[in-house]
Design a protein around this motif. Structure first.
Motif, PDB file in Angstrom:
ATOM      1  N   ASP A  60       0.851  -1.183   0.000  1.00 20.44           N
ATOM      2  CA  ASP A  60       0.000   0.000   0.000  1.00 20.44           C
ATOM      3  C   ASP A  60       0.892   1.240   0.000  1.00 20.44           C
TER       4      ASP A  60
ATOM      5  N   ARG B 168       0.251   4.203  -0.178  1.00 19.93           N
ATOM      6  CA  ARG B 168      -0.292   5.377   0.507  1.00 19.93           C
ATOM      7  C   ARG B 168       0.267   5.509   1.921  1.00 19.93           C
TER       8      ARG B 168
ATOM      9  N   PHE C 117      -8.990   6.469   1.040  1.00 21.50           N
ATOM     10  CA  PHE C 117      -7.963   6.230   2.055  1.00 21.50           C
ATOM     11  C   PHE C 117      -8.587   6.286   3.452  1.00 21.50           C
TER      12      PHE C 117
ATOM     13  N   TYR D  61      -1.675  14.393   6.546  1.00 23.16           N
ATOM     14  CA  TYR D  61      -1.654  12.951   6.314  1.00 23.16           C
ATOM     15  C   TYR D  61      -2.407  12.216   7.427  1.00 23.16           C
TER      16      TYR D  61
END
Length: 354
Positions: free
Chosen positions: A154, A156, A245, A307
């Motif tokens: 992943d 991300r 996400f 984030y």
């Protein structure tokens, strides 16, 4: 610092002189008195007990302020008297009534002071005779090599921190051992400086006969929310990719529920405005740079904080949590200048507002 608190530390002051002022201050905030089980009937007894603890603990607190906080003791006495001492006494009473080791969850975002508070509480509780240890959610991160594999799966997950980057079984086994009064126990530790800041496991610590474990972290106790909430999510959850996400991180929270089930109580350090975390992070980075260390610039800090807000946004996850009396036992509000405001139990606040 309150003048009556200064007087308390002068040996020749009459007890009644400071007790009157202390009594008025203690009873002025109804929500806080309820949170710390203070009534008009027991207030003098509670204050006397707290004052005795203050005076016996003061030498250790002075050393703590010098070596850990790098602040004059006088600057922190009000926090000690109004928050840390009564909170430690509350935890000690909970440990006694529970009749087995207490696992106290402490939820707080970046900059809320959860680490400092845990350090202070540990010192006070140890002074009271309770073997106290701390565990950070950070200590449960997967190893560096495991996180490399995770990042390949992943892309991300560019930073450690969100749900899925921790070894939940490692934490679950530890909490179960503590609840079962197993001794000694091995508490994992994490070195954030390893691998140029990527971090990795380091030498664990061994503790015997743990009475109280302070388990802190930026999403300790946070639960999954309905997926519909992401349809109108606040910034920085803006794009479809952001929402995807956020939904994926929400699903990952399901794996943490067995860990949260081991908590005997949950305290939330709640900023008056969640965006304070951005300012606090900037201040921390500026302090690091001023000391000669490397740090992030403002643009990097903003992306870093965003984030975490994309993964578990405080407005979506923390706001409903602190309104749930079945999930949270105590809320401590934190202002931009790091001072604390209201201290309350969600149940009593709901009554006062209802």
């Amino acid at each position: 610092m309150n003048s009556w608190l200064s007087e308390l530390l002068v040996t020749d002051v009459a007890v009644e002189t400071w007790l009157k002022s202390a009594r008025e201050a203690a009873l002025a905030d109804q929500l806080r008195t309820q949170a710390f089980a203070i009534t008009r009937e027991n207030v003098d007894q509670v204050l006397y007990k707290r004052s005795q603890l203050l005076q016996s603990f003061l030498p250790k607190f002075h050393q703590f302020c010098q070596t850990t906080l790098s602040l004059p003791t006088q600057n922190m006495l009000s926090v000690l008297w109004d928050l840390w001492l009564p909170l430690a006494m509350r935890l000690a009473a909970n440990r006694q009534s529970l009749g087995k080791p207490l696992i106290q969850g402490i939820l707080g975002g970046q900059g809320t002071g959860k680490t400092t508070m845990c350090q202070a509480l540990t010192l006070i509780l140890q002074h009271l005779g309770y073997a106290t240890a701390s565990l950070s959610l950070d200590d449960l991160y997967k190893t560096y090599s495991d996180r490399l594999v995770l990042m390949q799966r992943d892309r991300r997950l560019i930073w450690r921190g969100p749900p899925g980057t921790h070894d939940v079984d490692l934490g679950l086994n530890l909490l179960k051992q503590i609840h079962q009064s197993q001794s000694p126990v091995t508490i994992p530790r994490f070195d954030k400086s390893a691998y140029k800041g990527a971090g990795d496991r380091t030498t664990p610590e061994t503790f015997a006969d743990v009475d109280i474990l302070l388990f802190e972290g930026w999403f300790v106790g946070v639960r999954p929310i309905p997926v519909e909430a992401f349809n109108t999510a606040p910034p920085p959850i803006i794009t479809n990719a952001d929402r995807e996400f956020a939904r994926d991180m929400n699903r990952q929270l399901q794996d943490y529920l067995p860990l949260w089930a081991q908590l005997d109580s949950l305290i939330v350090l709640n900023p008056n405005d969640y965006r304070c975390s951005l300012e606090w992070r900037k201040q921390a980075e500026q302090k690091m740079i001023a000391s000669g260390k490397t740090g992030m610039n403002d643009a990097q800090i903003k992306e870093f904080v965003n984030y975490f807000w994309r993964s578990l946004h405080p407005e979506l996850f923390i706001k409903p949590l602190i309104q749930d009396p079945t999930a949270v036992d105590l809320v401590i509000e934190i202002a931009l200048d790091h001072s604390f405001g209201q201290v309350y139990t969600p149940r009593e606040r709901m009554k006062s507002e209802g």
